[in-house]
Design an enzyme around this catalytic site. Sequence first.
Site, mmCIF file in Angstrom:
data_model
loop_
_atom_site.group_PDB
_atom_site.id
_atom_site.type_symbol
_atom_site.label_atom_id
_atom_site.label_comp_id
_atom_site.label_asym_id
_atom_site.label_seq_id
_atom_site.Cartn_x
_atom_site.Cartn_y
_atom_site.Cartn_z
ATOM 1 N N TYR A 56 0.860 -1.196 0.000
ATOM 2 C CA TYR A 56 0.000 0.000 0.000
ATOM 3 C C TYR A 56 0.892 1.241 0.000
ATOM 4 C CZ TYR A 56 -3.875 -3.145 1.277
ATOM 5 O OH TYR A 56 -4.814 -4.158 1.319
ATOM 6 N N PRO A 202 -15.909 -3.503 3.307
ATOM 7 C CA PRO A 202 -17.231 -3.570 3.939
ATOM 8 C C PRO A 202 -18.217 -2.555 3.368
ATOM 9 C CG PRO A 202 -15.667 -2.492 5.400
ATOM 10 C CD PRO A 202 -14.866 -3.055 4.267
ATOM 11 N N SER A 205 -16.244 -0.399 -1.489
ATOM 12 C CA SER A 205 -15.399 0.700 -2.018
ATOM 13 C C SER A 205 -16.104 2.058 -1.941
ATOM 14 C CB SER A 205 -14.974 0.436 -3.468
ATOM 15 O OG SER A 205 -14.509 -0.868 -3.655
ATOM 16 N N GLY A 206 -16.971 2.231 -0.964
ATOM 17 C CA GLY A 206 -17.644 3.525 -0.765
ATOM 18 C C GLY A 206 -19.081 3.536 -1.262
ATOM 19 N N GLY A 210 -23.526 5.304 0.393
ATOM 20 C CA GLY A 210 -24.679 5.983 -0.194
ATOM 21 C C GLY A 210 -24.362 7.323 -0.831
ATOM 22 N N LYS A 211 -23.052 7.671 -0.905
ATOM 23 C CA LYS A 211 -22.732 9.019 -1.411
ATOM 24 C C LYS A 211 -22.416 9.033 -2.916
ATOM 25 C CE LYS A 211 -17.807 8.640 -0.714
ATOM 26 N NZ LYS A 211 -16.632 9.043 0.025
HETATM 27 N N1 LIG Z 1 -6.577 -8.126 -1.126
HETATM 28 C C1 LIG Z 1 -6.708 -7.637 0.081
HETATM 29 O O1 LIG Z 1 -6.255 -8.214 1.023
HETATM 30 C C2 LIG Z 1 -7.479 -6.361 0.266
HETATM 31 C C3 LIG Z 1 -8.183 -5.804 -0.811
HETATM 32 C C4 LIG Z 1 -8.997 -4.699 -0.566
HETATM 33 C C5 LIG Z 1 -9.048 -4.142 0.717
HETATM 34 N N2 LIG Z 1 -8.323 -4.684 1.730
HETATM 35 C C6 LIG Z 1 -8.369 -4.118 3.099
HETATM 36 O O2 LIG Z 1 -9.717 -3.846 3.447
HETATM 37 C C7 LIG Z 1 -9.837 -2.461 3.796
HETATM 38 C C8 LIG Z 1 -11.228 -1.964 3.475
HETATM 39 O O3 LIG Z 1 -11.563 -2.121 2.120
HETATM 40 P P1 LIG Z 1 -11.506 -0.907 1.097
HETATM 41 O O4 LIG Z 1 -10.758 0.223 1.714
HETATM 42 O O5 LIG Z 1 -11.025 -1.462 -0.196
HETATM 43 O O6 LIG Z 1 -13.030 -0.544 0.864
HETATM 44 P P2 LIG Z 1 -14.200 0.006 1.794
HETATM 45 O O7 LIG Z 1 -13.802 -0.039 3.214
HETATM 46 O O8 LIG Z 1 -15.423 -0.713 1.367
HETATM 47 O O9 LIG Z 1 -14.347 1.511 1.285
HETATM 48 C C9 LIG Z 1 -13.447 2.471 1.746
HETATM 49 C C10 LIG Z 1 -13.709 3.824 1.097
HETATM 50 O O10 LIG Z 1 -15.041 4.255 1.282
HETATM 51 C C11 LIG Z 1 -15.069 5.669 1.543
HETATM 52 N N3 LIG Z 1 -15.622 5.829 2.900
HETATM 53 C C12 LIG Z 1 -15.217 5.204 4.033
HETATM 54 N N4 LIG Z 1 -15.974 5.552 5.081
HETATM 55 C C13 LIG Z 1 -16.890 6.415 4.615
HETATM 56 C C14 LIG Z 1 -17.949 7.121 5.216
HETATM 57 N N5 LIG Z 1 -18.242 6.975 6.508
HETATM 58 N N6 LIG Z 1 -18.712 7.949 4.439
HETATM 59 C C15 LIG Z 1 -18.438 8.085 3.125
HETATM 60 N N7 LIG Z 1 -17.445 7.440 2.486
HETATM 61 C C16 LIG Z 1 -16.672 6.600 3.240
HETATM 62 C C17 LIG Z 1 -13.641 6.153 1.425
HETATM 63 O O11 LIG Z 1 -13.362 6.528 0.072
HETATM 64 P P3 LIG Z 1 -13.531 8.002 -0.538
HETATM 65 O O12 LIG Z 1 -13.674 8.956 0.603
HETATM 66 O O13 LIG Z 1 -12.331 8.201 -1.361
HETATM 67 O O14 LIG Z 1 -14.791 7.858 -1.364
HETATM 68 C C18 LIG Z 1 -12.855 4.902 1.747
HETATM 69 O O15 LIG Z 1 -11.555 4.898 1.230
HETATM 70 C C19 LIG Z 1 -8.702 -1.788 3.005
HETATM 71 O O16 LIG Z 1 -8.392 -0.500 3.490
HETATM 72 C C20 LIG Z 1 -7.596 -2.807 3.199
HETATM 73 O O17 LIG Z 1 -7.050 -2.666 4.496
HETATM 74 C C21 LIG Z 1 -7.554 -5.794 1.523
#
Ligand SMILES: NC(=O)c1ccc[n+]([C@@H]2O[C@H](COP(=O)([O-])OP(=O)(O)OC[C@H]3O[C@@H](n4cnc5c(N)ncnc54)[C@H](OP(=O)(O)O)[C@@H]3O)[C@@H](O)[C@H]2O)c1
Length: 327
Positions: A56, A202, A205-206, A210-211
């Site tokens: 990362y 979870p 990816s955002g 709902g935004k």
């Molecule tokens: N292969 C793997 O092992 C792998 C792959 C993927 C992820 N992961 C891990 O899982 C974690 C979580 O997954 P992810 O980050 O891919 O996706 P996610 O948690 O589903 O979505 C995260 C994104 O959603 C937005 N967000 C978060 N909280 C919010 C809120 N309260 N209100 C509005 N927007 C919000 C932000 O993006 P914006 O503000 O830019 O819109 C944030 O970067 C990663 O950080 C990583 O540690 C691991």
Amino acid sequence: MHYRQLGRTGWKVSDISFGAWAIGGGWGSASDHESLAALHRAVECGVNFIDTADVYGDGRSERLIAQLKKNRRDEVIVATKAGRRLPRQSVEGYSRQNLTAWVEDSLRNLSTDAVDLLQLHCPPTALYDHAEVFGMLDDLVEAGKLRYYGVSVEKVDEALKAIEYPEVQSVQIIFNCFRQRPADRFLDQAKIKRVGVLARVPLASGLLSGKLRADTRFAADDHRNFNRHGEAFDVGETFSGVDYNVALEAVEQIRGLLPPGISMSQFALRWILMFEGVTCAIPGAKLPHQVNDNCGASDLPPLSAEAMAGVRRIYEERIAALVEHRW
Ligand SMILES: NC(=O)c1ccc[n+]([C@@H]2O[C@H](COP(=O)([O-])OP(=O)(O)OC[C@H]3O[C@@H](n4cnc5c(N)ncnc54)[C@H](OP(=O)(O)O)[C@@H]3O)[C@@H](O)[C@H]2O)c1
């Protein structure tokens, strides 16, 4: 904040933890200043577990976490990952020499003597037939370089194979309102074997905040732009592998299920925590206000049976056929 046992490690980790991919890179620009503020806010909210990876931002995420830890007395458990430095995924790439070198890099970035939890970073499916790789991880534990290890997987079948190895303490898998198969096929098995489950992506990816809108634009260096069709890595990691416009319609239906006074992100995270087999959700965030919002999910009362049935219905009607057979 509430805490759950992580496998047989003896650790009790916050059920809403922190995913540190976005603060490393791959999600458009990120300011280290703001990322650190988000990390501090997470600890202030009771988060004691952070998920990151060596790749990362080529160590940037790990180094920010090291900086956080330097400035806080609180115990923060860090899970990192190894394997994605390979130019091409292969079982042979998970050699003793490579694993040792990746771990040494992470130890340097994290400014520590032992990695709390090392996860293999979505290795090829065939790796799960190679017990010798898990033997090498046992040796790294024996040498004091790792406290524990686990895996991050793409598919439910990989998760089931991984937990046959007795020292695997955790499985990280995509689990959210748009990816429900782990609830049907995996969570009970993990619970029986006392393996921790980290629910990643979870918020899809955002999307599940709902935004997002049909006309939302993402930066060129945001995977929600460059990996929308799996151009750079598994398409399931971007929007959970669901077509963007189909997902937006499903999100609008889910919005209709929200109890008053809670945000959509909180609803999506609380949905995950309804499953006992989950240890924690690891929402990513670059901004402190997102962390506040997400952590609020931990203290919410359980979702109603109607809300749970509603999410299931939306999944079955709109999403399942697109994703069930793939992961
Ligand atoms: N292969 C793997 O092992 C792998 C792959 C993927 C992820 N992961 C891990 O899982 C974690 C979580 O997954 P992810 O980050 O891919 O996706 P996610 O948690 O589903 O979505 C995260 C994104 O959603 C937005 N967000 C978060 N909280 C919010 C809120 N309260 N209100 C509005 N927007 C919000 C932000 O993006 P914006 O503000 O830019 O819109 C944030 O970067 C990663 O950080 C990583 O540690 C691991």
